[in-house]
Scaffold this motif. Structure first.
Motif, PDB file in Angstrom:
ATOM      1  N   ILE A   1       1.752   7.239  -9.855  1.00  0.00           N
ATOM      2  CA  ILE A   1       1.537   6.109  -8.942  1.00  0.00           C
ATOM      3  C   ILE A   1       2.363   4.926  -9.444  1.00  0.00           C
ATOM      4  N   LYS A   2       3.350   4.518  -8.669  1.00  0.00           N
ATOM      5  CA  LYS A   2       4.231   3.434  -9.073  1.00  0.00           C
ATOM      6  C   LYS A   2       3.746   2.068  -8.595  1.00  0.00           C
ATOM      7  N   GLN A   3       3.004   2.064  -7.513  1.00  0.00           N
ATOM      8  CA  GLN A   3       2.495   0.805  -6.976  1.00  0.00           C
ATOM      9  C   GLN A   3       1.173   1.053  -6.271  1.00  0.00           C
ATOM     10  N   LEU A   4       0.199   0.171  -6.491  1.00  0.00           N
ATOM     11  CA  LEU A   4      -1.104   0.285  -5.835  1.00  0.00           C
ATOM     12  C   LEU A   4      -1.704  -1.110  -5.738  1.00  0.00           C
ATOM     13  N   ASN A   5      -1.508  -1.740  -4.586  1.00  0.00           N
ATOM     14  CA  ASN A   5      -1.903  -3.137  -4.412  1.00  0.00           C
ATOM     15  C   ASN A   5      -3.280  -3.243  -3.755  1.00  0.00           C
TER      16      ASN A   5
ATOM     17  N   GLU B   1     -10.165  -6.594   1.643  1.00  0.00           N
ATOM     18  CA  GLU B   1     -10.148  -6.121   3.025  1.00  0.00           C
ATOM     19  C   GLU B   1      -8.748  -5.615   3.367  1.00  0.00           C
ATOM     20  N   LEU B   2      -8.685  -4.450   3.993  1.00  0.00           N
ATOM     21  CA  LEU B   2      -7.412  -3.841   4.359  1.00  0.00           C
ATOM     22  C   LEU B   2      -7.366  -3.577   5.860  1.00  0.00           C
ATOM     23  N   LYS B   3      -6.154  -3.558   6.385  1.00  0.00           N
ATOM     24  CA  LYS B   3      -5.933  -3.234   7.787  1.00  0.00           C
ATOM     25  C   LYS B   3      -5.428  -1.798   7.915  1.00  0.00           C
ATOM     26  N   ALA B   4      -5.774  -1.163   9.030  1.00  0.00           N
ATOM     27  CA  ALA B   4      -5.276   0.193   9.284  1.00  0.00           C
ATOM     28  C   ALA B   4      -3.757   0.172   9.410  1.00  0.00           C
ATOM     29  N   GLY B   5      -3.103   1.126   8.768  1.00  0.00           N
ATOM     30  CA  GLY B   5      -1.646   1.194   8.810  1.00  0.00           C
ATOM     31  C   GLY B   5      -0.962   0.374   7.742  1.00  0.00           C
ATOM     32  N   GLN B   6      -1.725  -0.336   6.926  1.00  0.00           N
ATOM     33  CA  GLN B   6      -1.150  -1.185   5.878  1.00  0.00           C
ATOM     34  C   GLN B   6      -0.675  -0.333   4.695  1.00  0.00           C
ATOM     35  N   THR B   7       0.580  -0.526   4.275  1.00  0.00           N
ATOM     36  CA  THR B   7       1.105   0.182   3.107  1.00  0.00           C
ATOM     37  C   THR B   7       0.650  -0.540   1.849  1.00  0.00           C
ATOM     38  N   ILE B   8      -0.018   0.175   0.952  1.00  0.00           N
ATOM     39  CA  ILE B   8      -0.595  -0.475  -0.229  1.00  0.00           C
ATOM     40  C   ILE B   8       0.018   0.045  -1.536  1.00  0.00           C
ATOM     41  N   GLY B   9       0.930   0.990  -1.447  1.00  0.00           N
ATOM     42  CA  GLY B   9       1.542   1.496  -2.671  1.00  0.00           C
ATOM     43  C   GLY B   9       2.358   2.742  -2.399  1.00  0.00           C
TER      44      GLY B   9
ATOM     45  N   LYS C   1     -12.371   1.867  -6.414  1.00  0.00           N
ATOM     46  CA  LYS C   1     -10.991   2.203  -6.732  1.00  0.00           C
ATOM     47  C   LYS C   1     -11.006   3.281  -7.812  1.00  0.00           C
ATOM     48  N   TYR C   2     -10.387   4.427  -7.518  1.00  0.00           N
ATOM     49  CA  TYR C   2     -10.447   5.562  -8.430  1.00  0.00           C
ATOM     50  C   TYR C   2      -9.191   5.724  -9.285  1.00  0.00           C
ATOM     51  N   ALA C   3      -8.101   5.060  -8.940  1.00  0.00           N
ATOM     52  CA  ALA C   3      -6.834   5.281  -9.638  1.00  0.00           C
ATOM     53  C   ALA C   3      -6.173   3.947  -9.958  1.00  0.00           C
ATOM     54  N   GLU C   4      -5.233   3.985 -10.884  1.00  0.00           N
ATOM     55  CA  GLU C   4      -4.491   2.802 -11.300  1.00  0.00           C
ATOM     56  C   GLU C   4      -3.001   3.119 -11.327  1.00  0.00           C
ATOM     57  N   VAL C   5      -2.189   2.065 -11.359  1.00  0.00           N
ATOM     58  CA  VAL C   5      -0.741   2.225 -11.458  1.00  0.00           C
ATOM     59  C   VAL C   5      -0.394   2.939 -12.763  1.00  0.00           C
ATOM     60  N   ASN C   6       0.604   3.801 -12.684  1.00  0.00           N
ATOM     61  CA  ASN C   6       1.124   4.600 -13.807  1.00  0.00           C
ATOM     62  C   ASN C   6       0.261   5.814 -14.129  1.00  0.00           C
ATOM     63  N   GLU C   7      -0.812   6.014 -13.384  1.00  0.00           N
ATOM     64  CA  GLU C   7      -1.576   7.250 -13.536  1.00  0.00           C
ATOM     65  C   GLU C   7      -0.902   8.357 -12.728  1.00  0.00           C
TER      66      GLU C   7
END
Length: 297
Positions: A46-50, A56-64, A189-195
């Motif tokens: 995982i290189k990015q996970l914002n 709050e997130l919107k449908a279709g939003q790219t988060i990583g 949240k189950y994962a982190e960046v660089n995992e």
């Protein structure tokens, strides 16, 4: 005597308060929401996970995104293979150019002989020979084009599976992007960046909390008084002795009775079987999943 009267009044007042409390609700239950677990659709780092819990997130939003270097290199390799394969395709125009020139020359000769024949300076045989030459050259062009077309089609057939592989890689590249599927709030949240993750491994859990569901339970005596789309009042503890009231709408009623859950109280404590109902409540941010609520029908 006066003390006895005062004590009696206090007891009566307490009993009245208890009765009022009991009369405040007809059913009770806990709040829940539709929870969606978003999982990885690709394997890699995982290189990015914002995201953060509570966001709050919107449908279709790219988060990583998940590392896709190997897929990108695979795609470049496939493009190179297609280029090499198609590089062997014959240039039909170039390879028939000589015959096309012969055809043009034969047509000029036919035109010249036709003019000479009209002036009685040529014979019919000469014109027939010119016409025959044109027909022969045209057949030669058609035959060569057919042969070159078959060869070209063979090269395209060889490239077709590679093109399909590129489409597959594009699909896998798209799945390296982590895109949120539904509107809602991140619960866990189950994962982190660089995992390192894998296909199907959970990344986070999300739920729509703008409207929340109270799963309450009514007794068999009450079931005849409830119906879908019915408006009800939902009561939630505010302070020690006060309630917050929300309007709710019944959107589902179970058609099967079940034993009363241990954590649920009913208006009739003797009732062993109850019916579950789902009540949709608009959330102002105060209501939480797992919170206890009461219903006034």
């Amino acid at each position: 005597m006066k003390k006895i009267l005062i004590l009696s009044a206090i007891i009566l007042s307490g009993l009245t308060a208890c009765n009022k409390t009991e009369d405040k609700y007809d059913a009770s239950g806990t709040f829940e929401a539709v929870e969606t677990i978003v999982s990885a659709e690709a394997a890699g780092t995982i290189k990015q996970l914002n995201i953060e819990e509570g966001q709050e997130l919107k449908a279709g939003q790219t988060i990583g995104y998940i590392d896709s270097v190997q897929l990108y290199l695979k795609k470049k390799q496939l493009h190179a293979q297609i280029k090499a394969v198609l590089g062997g395709k014959p240039d039909i125009a170039a390879q028939t150019a000589a015959l096309q020139e012969q055809l043009r020359q034969a047509e000029r000769e036919q035109h010249r002989v036709t003019n000479l024949l009209e002036a009685d300076a040529a014979t019919q045989k000469q014109l027939d020979d010119a016409n025959t030459l044109i027909a022969v050259v045209k057949k030669q062009i058609a035959a060569q084009r057919s042969s070159l077309g078959i060869t070209s089609a063979n090269f395209e057939d060889q490239a077709a599976p590679l093109a399909v592989q590129i489409q597959q890689v594009n699909d896998r590249l798209e799945k390296c992007r982590i895109i949120n599927a539904v509107n809602g709030t991140v619960l866990t949240k189950y994962a982190e960046v660089n995992e390192v993750t894998s296909n199907g491994k959970p990344i986070y859990k999300i739920a729509e909390l703008n409207s929340i569901i109270l799963r309450a339970y009514v007794t068999g005596d009450q079931i005849s008084h409830v119906k879908v789309s019915q408006q009800v009042k939902v009561l939630v503890d505010d302070t020690k002795n006060t309630y917050k009231t929300y309007p709710g709408t019944i959107e589902w009623i179970s058609d099967k009775a079940e034993f009363t859950p241990k954590t649920i109280q009913t208006k009739d404590e003797r009732a062993n079987l109850v019916y579950a109902v789902k009540i949709r409540v608009k959330n102002d941010g105060y209501l939480k999943i797992g919170m206890y609520g009461e219903v006034k029908l």
